[in-house]
Motif scaffolding. Structure first.
Motif, mmCIF file in Angstrom:
data_model
loop_
_atom_site.group_PDB
_atom_site.id
_atom_site.type_symbol
_atom_site.label_atom_id
_atom_site.label_comp_id
_atom_site.label_asym_id
_atom_site.label_seq_id
_atom_site.Cartn_x
_atom_site.Cartn_y
_atom_site.Cartn_z
ATOM 1 N N PHE A 120 -68.624 -20.831 2.548
ATOM 2 C CA PHE A 120 -69.774 -20.008 2.188
ATOM 3 C C PHE A 120 -71.101 -20.764 2.317
ATOM 4 C CE2 PHE A 120 -66.403 -17.749 -0.203
ATOM 5 C CZ PHE A 120 -66.569 -16.498 0.381
ATOM 6 N N ILE A 121 -71.045 -22.029 2.675
ATOM 7 C CA ILE A 121 -72.273 -22.803 2.889
ATOM 8 C C ILE A 121 -72.614 -22.741 4.371
ATOM 9 C CG2 ILE A 121 -73.369 -25.059 2.704
ATOM 10 C CD1 ILE A 121 -71.425 -25.725 0.454
ATOM 11 N N PRO A 122 -73.781 -22.188 4.751
ATOM 12 C CA PRO A 122 -74.109 -22.019 6.172
ATOM 13 C C PRO A 122 -74.341 -23.359 6.867
ATOM 14 C CG PRO A 122 -75.993 -21.481 4.809
ATOM 15 C CD PRO A 122 -74.844 -21.702 3.865
ATOM 16 N N PRO A 123 -74.094 -23.422 8.161
ATOM 17 C CA PRO A 123 -74.315 -24.676 8.905
ATOM 18 C C PRO A 123 -75.750 -25.171 8.818
ATOM 19 C CG PRO A 123 -73.077 -23.094 10.222
ATOM 20 C CD PRO A 123 -73.526 -22.366 9.003
ATOM 21 N N LEU A 124 -76.717 -24.252 8.713
ATOM 22 C CA LEU A 124 -78.117 -24.660 8.638
ATOM 23 C C LEU A 124 -78.383 -25.543 7.424
ATOM 24 C CD1 LEU A 124 -80.895 -24.395 9.934
ATOM 25 C CD2 LEU A 124 -81.284 -22.343 8.548
ATOM 26 N N ALA A 125 -77.600 -25.354 6.358
ATOM 27 C CA ALA A 125 -77.785 -26.172 5.158
ATOM 28 C C ALA A 125 -77.421 -27.633 5.401
ATOM 29 C CB ALA A 125 -76.939 -25.609 4.008
ATOM 30 N N MET A 203 -65.031 -18.495 17.359
ATOM 31 C CA MET A 203 -65.787 -18.576 18.602
ATOM 32 C C MET A 203 -67.151 -17.910 18.445
ATOM 33 S SD MET A 203 -64.874 -17.025 22.368
ATOM 34 C CE MET A 203 -63.234 -17.749 22.356
ATOM 35 N N GLY A 204 -67.170 -16.758 17.790
ATOM 36 C CA GLY A 204 -68.450 -16.102 17.532
ATOM 37 C C GLY A 204 -69.352 -16.954 16.661
ATOM 38 N N ASN A 205 -68.774 -17.564 15.631
ATOM 39 C CA ASN A 205 -69.561 -18.459 14.773
ATOM 40 C C ASN A 205 -70.110 -19.647 15.556
ATOM 41 O OD1 ASN A 205 -68.948 -16.774 12.668
ATOM 42 N ND2 ASN A 205 -67.437 -18.132 11.737
ATOM 43 N N ALA A 206 -69.303 -20.172 16.475
ATOM 44 C CA ALA A 206 -69.734 -21.335 17.256
ATOM 45 C C ALA A 206 -70.930 -20.998 18.131
ATOM 46 C CB ALA A 206 -68.572 -21.840 18.115
ATOM 47 N N PHE A 207 -70.918 -19.826 18.760
ATOM 48 C CA PHE A 207 -72.051 -19.426 19.590
ATOM 49 C C PHE A 207 -73.300 -19.204 18.740
ATOM 50 C CE2 PHE A 207 -69.039 -18.697 22.997
ATOM 51 C CZ PHE A 207 -69.804 -18.948 24.129
ATOM 52 N N MET A 208 -73.117 -18.703 17.521
ATOM 53 C CA MET A 208 -74.274 -18.511 16.654
ATOM 54 C C MET A 208 -74.828 -19.836 16.142
ATOM 55 S SD MET A 208 -73.483 -15.056 14.453
ATOM 56 C CE MET A 208 -71.869 -15.568 13.852
ATOM 57 N N THR A 209 -73.966 -20.826 16.000
ATOM 58 C CA THR A 209 -74.375 -22.103 15.426
ATOM 59 C C THR A 209 -74.977 -23.044 16.451
ATOM 60 O OG1 THR A 209 -72.608 -21.889 13.795
ATOM 61 C CG2 THR A 209 -73.550 -24.071 14.047
ATOM 62 N N VAL A 210 -74.665 -22.841 17.739
ATOM 63 C CA VAL A 210 -75.101 -23.804 18.747
ATOM 64 C C VAL A 210 -76.625 -23.895 18.812
ATOM 65 C CG1 VAL A 210 -75.145 -22.196 20.713
ATOM 66 C CG2 VAL A 210 -74.660 -24.617 21.098
#
Length: 275
Positions: A120-125, A203-210
């Protein structure tokens, strides 16, 4: 002879249910794209500031220039490389974590709180810690994509292990299978549909995080083009990079589904939707 060959090919296409369904969906997909483009053009004209909200024609021109003589191809290759690296590592770690968590109540009690907290902690954090701990190199970028992938796969894998029918396990034990044989012959194969679903979501999360990952001092990547376009008020360039990123994600998802349907056999049919 050519007419006969064409007719034979047409019959083969029509005889395949999946291809028939794809042909039926094609006009709907084209119509949907046209509706989006028309709405986009109307909104751009109503806004009245092409510099801040360009229409599809201006964006398309920028996209074409970027593809033919700009930085988009190199940026796309760099972003795809990071996505695939992070997704592969994160998926393998997630499968291992999920198998362990789903196979033992003790391990489930140990791992599940951490999985449910971190997912629940976003990668941006983790942007600043990743930059401080791992530096601005490729490691930090891939690490963020690994982070956004691992917990989704772990949760789905654990759910798959727990969903294995007890009668299947009992039957295997009745025929003399030990714990290791039961795991590899029963639990793991029965969990594959859940694992595939988890990887697809990851995979969807990875594209959003790149895009976030490439803010960590990357020299090339679609995230770099988006960041530079935002800083230079080049909204057309930002839109062009976003279109390429979305198109790459769509192609990767369709390829993943098709490969599973081709080589995954019965596992893909139970899990994956879409064309």
């Amino acid at each position: 002879m050519s007419t006969t060959t064409t007719r034979a090919g047409t019959r083969r296409v029509l005889a395949n249910p999946a291809r028939r369904a794809a042909l039926r969906r094609a006009p709907v997909a084209v119509a949907g794209i046209l509706v989006i483009l028309v709405c986009w053009e109307l909104v751009a004209r109503a806004y009245g500031k092409p510099l801040l909200f360009p229409g599809p024609a201006e964006t398309g021109s920028t996209l074409l220039d970027g593809l033919t003589g700009g930085d988009i191809p190199d940026a796309a290759v760099a972003s795809i490389g990071r996505v695939l690296s992070g997704l592969a590592i994160g998926s393998l770690a997630g499968v291992l974590l999920g198998l362990l968590s789903g196979s033992s109540r003790v391990l489930e009690a140990l791992f599940e709180p951490f999985i449910n907290v971190f997912r629940f902690i976003p990668p941006l954090a983790w942007f600043a810690p990743a930059l401080l701990w791992l530096g601005a190199g490729e490691t930090s970028k891939v690490a963020l994509i690994v982070y956004t992938s691992v917990f989704v796969v772990a949760v789905n894998t654990a759910a798959g292990v727990k969903a294995v029918p007890k009668n299947m396990v009992r039957m295997a034990r009745t025929y003399g299978a030990g714990p290791v044989r039961v795991f590899f012959a029963v639990r793991l194969p029965a969990s594959l549909p859940y694992i595939f679903s988890g990887v697809r979501i990851a995979m969807g999360n990875a594209f959003m995080t790149v895009v976030t990952a490439e803010m960590l001092g990357a020299e090339s990547g679609l995230g770099v083009l988006i960041t530079e376009g935002t800083a230079n008020t080049d909204v057309r360039g930002v839109f062009a990079a976003l279109i390429v990123l979305g198109a790459l994600g769509l192609c990767a998802d369709r390829l993943f589904v098709r490969l599973l349907r081709r080589f995954g056999g019965r596992f893909s049919a139970r899990t994956l939707g879409g064309p």
